[in-house]
Scaffold this motif. Structure first.
Motif, short mmCIF file in Angstrom:
data_model
loop_
_atom_site.label_atom_id
_atom_site.label_comp_id
_atom_site.label_asym_id
_atom_site.label_seq_id
_atom_site.Cartn_x
_atom_site.Cartn_y
_atom_site.Cartn_z
N LEU A 24 9.48 21.33 -14.68
CA LEU A 24 10.01 20.52 -15.94
C LEU A 24 10.80 21.27 -16.91
CD1 LEU A 24 6.61 18.83 -17.39
CD2 LEU A 24 8.34 17.78 -15.91
N ILE A 25 10.77 22.77 -17.12
CA ILE A 25 11.66 23.35 -17.91
C ILE A 25 12.78 23.57 -17.19
CG2 ILE A 25 9.75 24.38 -19.33
CD1 ILE A 25 9.78 26.76 -17.86
N ARG A 26 13.21 23.18 -16.03
CA ARG A 26 14.35 23.43 -15.46
C ARG A 26 15.46 22.20 -16.34
NH1 ARG A 26 12.83 22.53 -8.92
NH2 ARG A 26 12.44 24.77 -8.56
N ILE B 144 -5.36 5.83 -17.70
CA ILE B 144 -4.25 6.48 -17.01
C ILE B 144 -3.26 5.42 -16.50
CG2 ILE B 144 -3.78 7.52 -14.51
CD1 ILE B 144 -6.91 8.50 -14.91
N ASP B 145 -1.87 5.93 -16.57
CA ASP B 145 -0.86 5.10 -16.42
C ASP B 145 -0.41 5.29 -14.57
OD1 ASP B 145 -0.24 3.63 -18.89
OD2 ASP B 145 -0.09 5.79 -19.34
N THR B 146 -0.33 6.39 -14.35
CA THR B 146 0.18 6.96 -12.90
C THR B 146 -0.70 7.90 -12.34
OG1 THR B 146 2.53 6.63 -13.51
CG2 THR B 146 2.15 7.86 -11.46
N ASP C 209 11.84 14.21 -12.26
CA ASP C 209 12.02 12.63 -12.14
C ASP C 209 11.04 11.85 -12.57
OD1 ASP C 209 14.72 13.44 -11.38
OD2 ASP C 209 14.16 12.99 -9.01
N LEU C 210 9.79 12.07 -12.37
CA LEU C 210 8.68 11.21 -12.44
C LEU C 210 8.40 11.23 -13.91
CD1 LEU C 210 6.06 9.73 -12.20
CD2 LEU C 210 5.02 11.79 -11.52
N PRO D 250 5.79 4.28 -11.44
CA PRO D 250 4.74 3.66 -10.53
C PRO D 250 3.50 3.78 -10.89
CG PRO D 250 5.70 5.28 -9.25
CD PRO D 250 6.42 5.24 -10.58
N GLU D 251 2.77 2.80 -10.42
CA GLU D 251 1.13 3.21 -10.74
C GLU D 251 0.80 4.47 -9.91
OE1 GLU D 251 -1.39 -0.21 -10.77
OE2 GLU D 251 -0.50 -1.00 -12.96
#
Length: 509
Positions: free
Chosen positions: A57-59, A153-155, A167-168, A178-179
């Protein structure tokens, strides 16, 4: 989030029944919290998987935007700026083999902790309207719409999220995720280097196995070896934090660098890892998983690894996990893929015995797993494994055997205690008889933990003895319930034989 007092085997204890053992016993004795900033809830060490996602993520995100939080202090960490909460799980609903075996029809400690965390997240989610994504080895347990809804929970991500994490999280922020997402890493270069210390100094040496067992989710991953230079870089991060040793996470460490079809270990590559990590200041280097066929084929390798750790002189014993599963030849051929290589499936029983002998000779403590309740196993085939455990008794093998009930990922053919036949019960009983002997022998080692004071060591010894007594008491009651009141000893006597069917050790390759 716990460090298991520096002992990964305490993770088995965390699968025990919360309903029978008070929460504070787990929290204080076996599963104390990792170091945490009490003002902010930020953890100082984290699971290796969380560190990978953090690095991914910290990219693009600023480091201040990515926060690793203690699951019991979320109210201090989550607020109006929170957009996504990511959760790493191992066994959230208590459906994995160890938990279903140790907490039959009971709520386990790990499942209780997950439920508490989700209750907190649901309340915070109503207030701040963020998205929740779950990944990790146990995420499959949550991959049903009704379970996702109950836990807020969403995914759910199943597989390796390193490549797609960035990207997620962008998609989650935008509400387009998406789920359910299945994903695997295609290139080892896309696995990011960790940026912070990990729990118990555990670093990932390799992924995948290549052995091909049909019941194992790890088999879905292609084998990838992480180069020594990266391992040294991540080890230094942990050493700077204050750890004095390194543990290698792998699905089969003795296949590191292996490039031959017979699965004979690459001794130069493996010893290079041990020596390379010792060179950065590690007091010793351990590993989470090996395979007994690799051990039996390369006894000199095990000896050399122990010499690198100076285990003969310092008296240190290291534990490692190894899967036996079954030694019935037909079952081995059908279910264990090429786990027996470079030996034949018919030789697996003797390979297991020889491998344990080699490990003990070199100060390694095997933590073995068996599968009980295969849907297609006959009582005569179960007998092979009962005889193996009897062999362990005769050779005084120093190691634990964890008999695990068969679990089907589809949840259709999973075994439960109420379905055990006599031979399966006898195998379970025989394993725990063996464990009772070993545990009595190693209690002084277990309580030698430097985090225990004198009084705590006495209490721990008593608690361990009580726990093993409680298991045998449960099995005696189970026998009477399953087999029309027959005592457990009468059932087991039918299957414990004075001789062994284990084949002689094949010629050394």
């Amino acid at each position: 989030m716990t460090n298991y007092r520096g002992n990964f085997l305490y993770g088995f204890i965390a699968c025990g029944p919360y309903e029978l053992v008070p929460e504070f016993v787990f929290d204080k004795l076996f599963c104390p919290s990792v170091e945490t900033d009490k003002n902010t809830g930020e953890i100082k060490v984290a699971q290796c998987g969380l560190r990978r996602i953090e690095s991914a993520l910290i990219r693009e995100y600023d480091k201040s935007e990515v926060f690793l939080a203690h699951p019991e202090m979320l109210e201090k960490c989550i607020g109006p700026q929170t957009k996504v909460v990511g959760i790493n799980v191992m066994d959230p609903l208590g459906m994995a083999p160890v938990t279903t075996t140790m907490s039959p029809e009971k709520l386990s400690y790990v499942a209780m902790k997950f439920k508490k965390m989700c209750a907190s997240i649901i309340q915070l989610k109503k207030k701040y309207d963020f998205k929740v994504v779950v990944g990790g080895n146990g995420s499959w347990e949550l991959a049903k719409p009704e379970r996702m809804k109950i836990h807020g929970i969403d995914t759910v991500v199943i597989g390796e999220a390193d490549e797609l994490a960035l990207d997620l999280f962008h998609d989650l922020e935008a509400g387009d995720a998406p789920e359910l997402l299945h994903t695997f890493v295609r290139n080892i270069e896309n696995i990011p280097v960790i940026r912070g210390p990990t729990i118990n100094s555990l670093i990932e040496a390799m992924r995948g196995c290549g052995r091909g067992c049909d019941f194992c989710d790890v088999n879905k991953r292609s084998k990838k070896d992480i180069p020594l230079e990266r391992l040294q870089e991540e080890a230094k991060i942990n050493m700077r934090y204050g750890f004095d040793s390194i543990w290698l996470q792998s699905d089969e460490m003795l296949l590191y660098g292996c490039d031959n079809k017979d699965f004979i270990p690459n001794q130069d590559a493996i010893l290079g890892v041990w020596k390379g990590l010792k060179s950065v200041g590690a007091n010793f280097v351990g590993t989470t998983h090996m395979t007994l066929s690799a051990v039996a084929s390369s006894p000199d390798l095990i000896k050399n690894i122990s010499q690198v750790n100076d285990m003969e002189n310092n008296g240190r014993w290291l534990a490692t996990n190894l899967g036996v599963e079954t030694v019935a030849p037909r079952m081995v051929k059908k279910h264990l893929g090429v786990k027996t290589k470079p030996f034949q499936p018919e030789e697996w029983g003797s390979v297991v015995r020889e491998g344990c002998k080699i490990l003990n000779q070199n100060h390694w403590f095997p933590a073995l797993t068996l599968i009980i309740g295969w849907p297609d196993e006959t009582p005569d085939e179960t007998q092979y494994t009962i005889d193996l455990i009897q062999d362990f008794r005769q050779m005084r093998m120093r190691g634990l055997v964890a008999p695990l009930l068969y679990q089907d990922f589809s949840e259709k053919n999973s075994m439960h205690f109420g379905n055990l036949n006599e031979s399966q019960f006898a195998l379970f009983w025989t394993c725990w008889q063996h464990n009772l002997r070993v545990i009595s022998d190693i209690i002084p080692i277990i309580i030698r933990n430097k985090s225990y004071g004198p009084a705590m060591k006495v209490f721990m010894a008593m608690l361990i003895k009580f726990g093993t007594w409680a298991i045998m008491r449960y099995l005696r009651g189970l026998s009477k319930g399953l087999f029309e009141g027959k005592p457990a000893e009468d059932i087991v006597a039918k299957y414990v034989r004075p001789r062994s069917v284990t084949a002689p050790m094949p010629p050394k390759l």
